[in-house]
Scaffold this active site. Structure first.
Site, mmCIF file in Angstrom:
data_model
loop_
_atom_site.group_PDB
_atom_site.id
_atom_site.type_symbol
_atom_site.label_atom_id
_atom_site.label_comp_id
_atom_site.label_asym_id
_atom_site.label_seq_id
_atom_site.Cartn_x
_atom_site.Cartn_y
_atom_site.Cartn_z
ATOM 1 N N ILE A 6 1.059 -1.062 -0.444
ATOM 2 C CA ILE A 6 0.092 -0.067 -0.181
ATOM 3 C C ILE A 6 0.756 1.670 0.362
ATOM 4 O O ILE A 6 1.616 1.499 0.980
ATOM 5 C CB ILE A 6 -0.868 -0.328 1.054
ATOM 6 C CG1 ILE A 6 -1.847 -1.800 1.244
ATOM 7 C CG2 ILE A 6 -1.903 1.346 1.562
ATOM 8 C CD1 ILE A 6 -2.653 -1.195 2.673
ATOM 9 N N ASN A 87 -3.088 4.246 -3.489
ATOM 10 C CA ASN A 87 -3.442 5.060 -2.130
ATOM 11 C C ASN A 87 -3.200 6.357 -1.689
ATOM 12 O O ASN A 87 -3.466 7.778 -2.227
ATOM 13 C CB ASN A 87 -3.107 4.807 -0.939
ATOM 14 C CG ASN A 87 -4.083 5.177 0.078
ATOM 15 O OD1 ASN A 87 -5.454 5.374 0.438
ATOM 16 N ND2 ASN A 87 -2.996 5.876 0.811
ATOM 17 N N TYR A 156 -6.456 17.172 -10.449
ATOM 18 C CA TYR A 156 -7.095 15.951 -9.423
ATOM 19 C C TYR A 156 -7.794 15.348 -9.837
ATOM 20 O O TYR A 156 -7.756 14.063 -10.109
ATOM 21 C CB TYR A 156 -7.496 16.732 -8.454
ATOM 22 C CG TYR A 156 -7.982 16.216 -7.030
ATOM 23 C CD1 TYR A 156 -6.645 15.021 -6.374
ATOM 24 C CD2 TYR A 156 -8.848 15.700 -6.841
ATOM 25 C CE1 TYR A 156 -7.538 14.222 -5.815
ATOM 26 C CE2 TYR A 156 -9.398 14.442 -5.654
ATOM 27 C CZ TYR A 156 -8.603 13.487 -5.025
ATOM 28 O OH TYR A 156 -8.638 12.957 -4.408
ATOM 29 N N LYS A 160 -7.523 11.263 -11.324
ATOM 30 C CA LYS A 160 -7.963 10.652 -11.190
ATOM 31 C C LYS A 160 -8.864 10.024 -12.183
ATOM 32 O O LYS A 160 -8.893 8.517 -12.354
ATOM 33 C CB LYS A 160 -9.046 10.824 -10.198
ATOM 34 C CG LYS A 160 -8.256 11.834 -8.509
ATOM 35 C CD LYS A 160 -7.464 10.097 -7.880
ATOM 36 C CE LYS A 160 -6.966 11.019 -6.422
ATOM 37 N NZ LYS A 160 -6.474 9.156 -5.966
ATOM 38 N N VAL A 191 -14.149 11.559 2.363
ATOM 39 C CA VAL A 191 -13.813 10.878 3.498
ATOM 40 C C VAL A 191 -12.718 12.037 4.691
ATOM 41 O O VAL A 191 -11.779 12.875 4.184
ATOM 42 C CB VAL A 191 -12.936 9.504 3.100
ATOM 43 C CG1 VAL A 191 -11.633 8.948 5.025
ATOM 44 C CG2 VAL A 191 -12.635 8.873 2.954
ATOM 45 N N THR A 193 -10.014 13.224 6.381
ATOM 46 C CA THR A 193 -8.566 12.976 6.266
ATOM 47 C C THR A 193 -8.471 14.989 6.292
ATOM 48 O O THR A 193 -9.082 15.776 6.173
ATOM 49 C CB THR A 193 -8.102 12.731 5.503
ATOM 50 O OG1 THR A 193 -8.397 13.212 3.841
ATOM 51 C CG2 THR A 193 -8.430 11.497 5.324
#
Length: 255
Positions: A6, A87, A156, A160, A191, A193
């Site tokens: 990961i 990730n 971004y 992606k 999420v 974060t």
């Protein structure tokens, strides 16, 4: 024994996913620029978690480090299943494309897209040496931003979307024959974060949708890293992944 490789386990979703998988008995190796002593301490000395220093902003060098690891880690031949999880990711630069620093744009694409492509290539080259009877897989942590455009996120969204298309293309190359590497791309939902904190604090002139993310926080509509990791881990362990899947964690049942 399941093995998970990961990137970006130093914090956030990557840390939570690595911790959950290691706690469930899988062997996890993190590839990070910054070490994570919390994961090392939690895993203890039984080998469930270890780290390799790797700077994804230098993707050619990072791929060389990753490939050397794959060649030297003889224990990979004993794994039932081996999964590479892309990730690691960065958000900056945000704002109108014409105002972005060119070096920041380049670094963004190197971390978010070029490095995953090069590491995937290295993984596939090494995969022929691993029996891995339950499979060899590459999973990219994508985003809804790869499927919906946002003003201020040209880098971004592009990166992606590129991860999703990388998944589709290499999945076609691999097919479903014996020994093929399966690829999938999964969006983890929104999420909470450090990246989300940055988004909420961004000047709306630079990111017009900042208010939407503030509202998600205020209404309790964000996943914690642990909640998102639980859903991801359950999906990874379920055997439901199919070649070329493009998935959203919000479409999955809660574990």
């Amino acid at each position: 024994m399941g093995v998970y490789l990961i990137t970006g386990t130093s914090r956030g979703l990557g840390e939570a996913l690595a911790a959950r998988l290691a706690a469930k008995g899988h062997r996890v190796t993190g590839f990070n620029r910054t070490p994570n002593p919390r994961l090392r301490e939690a895993a203890g000395d039984d080998g469930r978690y270890n780290e390799i220093a790797c700077d994804l902003s230098e993707p050619v060098a990072a791929a060389a480090v990753f490939e050397a690891f794959l060649q030297e880690a003889a224990w990979l031949r004993e794994a039932d299943e081996i999964t590479l999880v892309h990730n690691a990711g960065v958000l900056d630069p945000m704002g109108p494309a014409e105002e972005a620093d060119p070096a920041a744009q380049q670094t963004h694409l190197q971390v978010n897209l070029t490095a995953p492509l090069l590491l995937t290539s290295a993984f596939i080259r090494a995969a022929g040496a691993w029996p891995a009877p339950r499979g060899k897989r590459v999973v990219s942590i994508s985003s809804g931003a790869g499927r919906k455009p946002y003003a201020g996120w040209s880098a971004y969204c592009s990166a992606k979307a590129g991860l999703d298309m990388m998944t589709r293309c290499i999945a076609l190359e691999q097919g479903d024959g014996p020994g093929s590497v399966k690829l999938a791309s999964i969006a983890p939902g929104v999420v909470d974060t450090g990246m989300q904190e940055t988004i909420r604090g961004t000047d709306p002139r630079r990111f017009p949708d900042a208010g939407r993310f503030v509202k998600l926080k205020e209404t309790g509509s964000l996943y914690t890293p642990e909640e998102a990791a639980a859903r991801l881990a359950a999906w990874l362990e379920s055997g439901a992944m199919k070649q070329g899947d493009i998935v959203d964690v919000r479409e999955l049942a809660a574990p």
